[in-house]
Design a protein around this motif. Structure first.
Motif, PDB file in Angstrom:
ATOM      1  N   VAL A  28       0.856  -1.192   0.000  1.00 33.56           N
ATOM      2  CA  VAL A  28       0.000   0.000   0.000  1.00 33.56           C
ATOM      3  C   VAL A  28       0.890   1.240   0.000  1.00 33.56           C
ATOM      4  CG1 VAL A  28      -1.901  -1.146   1.216  1.00 33.56           C
ATOM      5  CG2 VAL A  28      -0.159   0.081   2.533  1.00 33.56           C
ATOM      6  N   SER A  29       0.283   2.374  -0.244  1.00 32.01           N
ATOM      7  CA  SER A  29       1.053   3.622  -0.225  1.00 32.01           C
ATOM      8  C   SER A  29       1.418   3.978   1.223  1.00 32.01           C
ATOM      9  CB  SER A  29       0.245   4.761  -0.845  1.00 32.01           C
ATOM     10  OG  SER A  29      -0.844   5.103  -0.007  1.00 32.01           O
ATOM     11  N   LEU A  30       2.444   4.803   1.351  1.00 29.36           N
ATOM     12  CA  LEU A  30       2.857   5.259   2.676  1.00 29.36           C
ATOM     13  C   LEU A  30       1.727   6.024   3.359  1.00 29.36           C
ATOM     14  CD1 LEU A  30       4.874   5.759   4.940  1.00 29.36           C
ATOM     15  CD2 LEU A  30       5.794   7.672   3.600  1.00 29.36           C
ATOM     16  N   SER A  31       1.012   6.847   2.617  1.00 29.85           N
ATOM     17  CA  SER A  31      -0.067   7.622   3.237  1.00 29.85           C
ATOM     18  C   SER A  31      -1.195   6.716   3.737  1.00 29.85           C
ATOM     19  CB  SER A  31      -0.607   8.681   2.270  1.00 29.85           C
ATOM     20  OG  SER A  31      -1.161   8.085   1.129  1.00 29.85           O
ATOM     21  N   THR A  32      -1.499   5.663   2.988  1.00 26.53           N
ATOM     22  CA  THR A  32      -2.526   4.714   3.435  1.00 26.53           C
ATOM     23  C   THR A  32      -2.088   4.062   4.735  1.00 26.53           C
ATOM     24  OG1 THR A  32      -3.331   4.270   1.204  1.00 26.53           O
ATOM     25  CG2 THR A  32      -3.741   2.566   2.860  1.00 26.53           C
ATOM     26  N   TYR A  33      -0.844   3.581   4.762  1.00 27.83           N
ATOM     27  CA  TYR A  33      -0.338   2.935   5.971  1.00 27.83           C
ATOM     28  C   TYR A  33      -0.320   3.908   7.150  1.00 27.83           C
ATOM     29  CZ  TYR A  33       2.354   0.573   9.416  1.00 27.83           C
ATOM     30  OH  TYR A  33       2.722   0.005  10.603  1.00 27.83           O
ATOM     31  N   ALA A  34       0.200   5.111   6.919  1.00 27.24           N
ATOM     32  CA  ALA A  34       0.298   6.104   7.995  1.00 27.24           C
ATOM     33  C   ALA A  34      -1.084   6.427   8.561  1.00 27.24           C
ATOM     34  CB  ALA A  34       0.981   7.364   7.477  1.00 27.24           C
ATOM     35  N   ASN A  35      -2.079   6.484   7.705  1.00 27.79           N
ATOM     36  CA  ASN A  35      -3.448   6.756   8.186  1.00 27.79           C
ATOM     37  C   ASN A  35      -3.944   5.669   9.126  1.00 27.79           C
ATOM     38  OD1 ASN A  35      -3.891   9.274   7.028  1.00 27.79           O
ATOM     39  ND2 ASN A  35      -4.582   8.391   5.092  1.00 27.79           N
ATOM     40  N   TRP A  36      -3.500   4.438   8.924  1.00 25.34           N
ATOM     41  CA  TRP A  36      -3.870   3.368   9.855  1.00 25.34           C
ATOM     42  C   TRP A  36      -3.221   3.599  11.211  1.00 25.34           C
ATOM     43  CZ3 TRP A  36      -2.233  -0.941   5.944  1.00 25.34           C
ATOM     44  CH2 TRP A  36      -3.173  -1.006   4.921  1.00 25.34           C
ATOM     45  N   GLU A  37      -1.953   3.961  11.202  1.00 25.27           N
ATOM     46  CA  GLU A  37      -1.268   4.204  12.480  1.00 25.27           C
ATOM     47  C   GLU A  37      -1.817   5.425  13.203  1.00 25.27           C
ATOM     48  OE1 GLU A  37       2.937   4.057  12.950  1.00 25.27           O
ATOM     49  OE2 GLU A  37       3.086   2.062  12.050  1.00 25.27           O
ATOM     50  N   TYR A  38      -2.224   6.432  12.460  1.00 22.81           N
ATOM     51  CA  TYR A  38      -2.783   7.642  13.072  1.00 22.81           C
ATOM     52  C   TYR A  38      -4.234   7.452  13.490  1.00 22.81           C
ATOM     53  CZ  TYR A  38       1.368   9.856  11.062  1.00 22.81           C
ATOM     54  OH  TYR A  38       2.655  10.173  10.714  1.00 22.81           O
ATOM     55  N   GLY A  39      -4.841   6.339  13.084  1.00 19.72           N
ATOM     56  CA  GLY A  39      -6.206   6.049  13.467  1.00 19.72           C
ATOM     57  C   GLY A  39      -7.266   6.699  12.590  1.00 19.72           C
TER      58      GLY A  39
END
Length: 115
Positions: A28-39
């Motif tokens: 997945v894209s970095l932004s997609t992954y980061a959005n999971w970590e940020y909730g």
């Protein structure tokens, strides 16, 4: 921050993985992954399974259904499989017959043989 987000972040960091490396491993894209970590968002069920495998844990741990991060043993015996399938009655409103159970048994044996 959700329980999933906290556990995802902690497991990733404990394995010395960057967000970029995790995103690449998952596909997945970095932004997609980061959005999971940020909730901000949650992954779909298939992706949750990928994440659990990459982080050597279970979906139940990631989603907060258990506090045990250890993956379950994949020592599925033929007896275990037969017992599970004896309890299968239907899926998505469609009744399982013996042929369906036989197909599912073959599939699962192949799946576990690859692990």
């Amino acid at each position: 921050m959700s329980e999933f987000s906290k556990r995802l972040t902690n497991l990733r960091e404990s394995r010395d993985l960057t967000k970029t490396k995790m995103a690449n491993k998952i596909g997945v894209s970095l932004s997609t992954y980061a959005n999971w970590e940020y909730g901000y968002n949650d992954p779909d069920m298939n992706t949750l399974g990928k994440i659990a495998n990459i982080l050597d844990t279970t979906v139940d741990y990631l989603t907060g259904n258990t506090d045990d991060p250890s993956p379950r043993s994949s020592n599925l015996s033929s007896t275990d499989l037969a017992d599970m399938l004896d309890n299968v009655r239907s899926y998505d409103g469609k009744t399982f017959d013996e042929h369906d159970k036989e197909l599912l048994t073959t599939f699962l044996k192949g799946l576990y043989a690859d692990k």
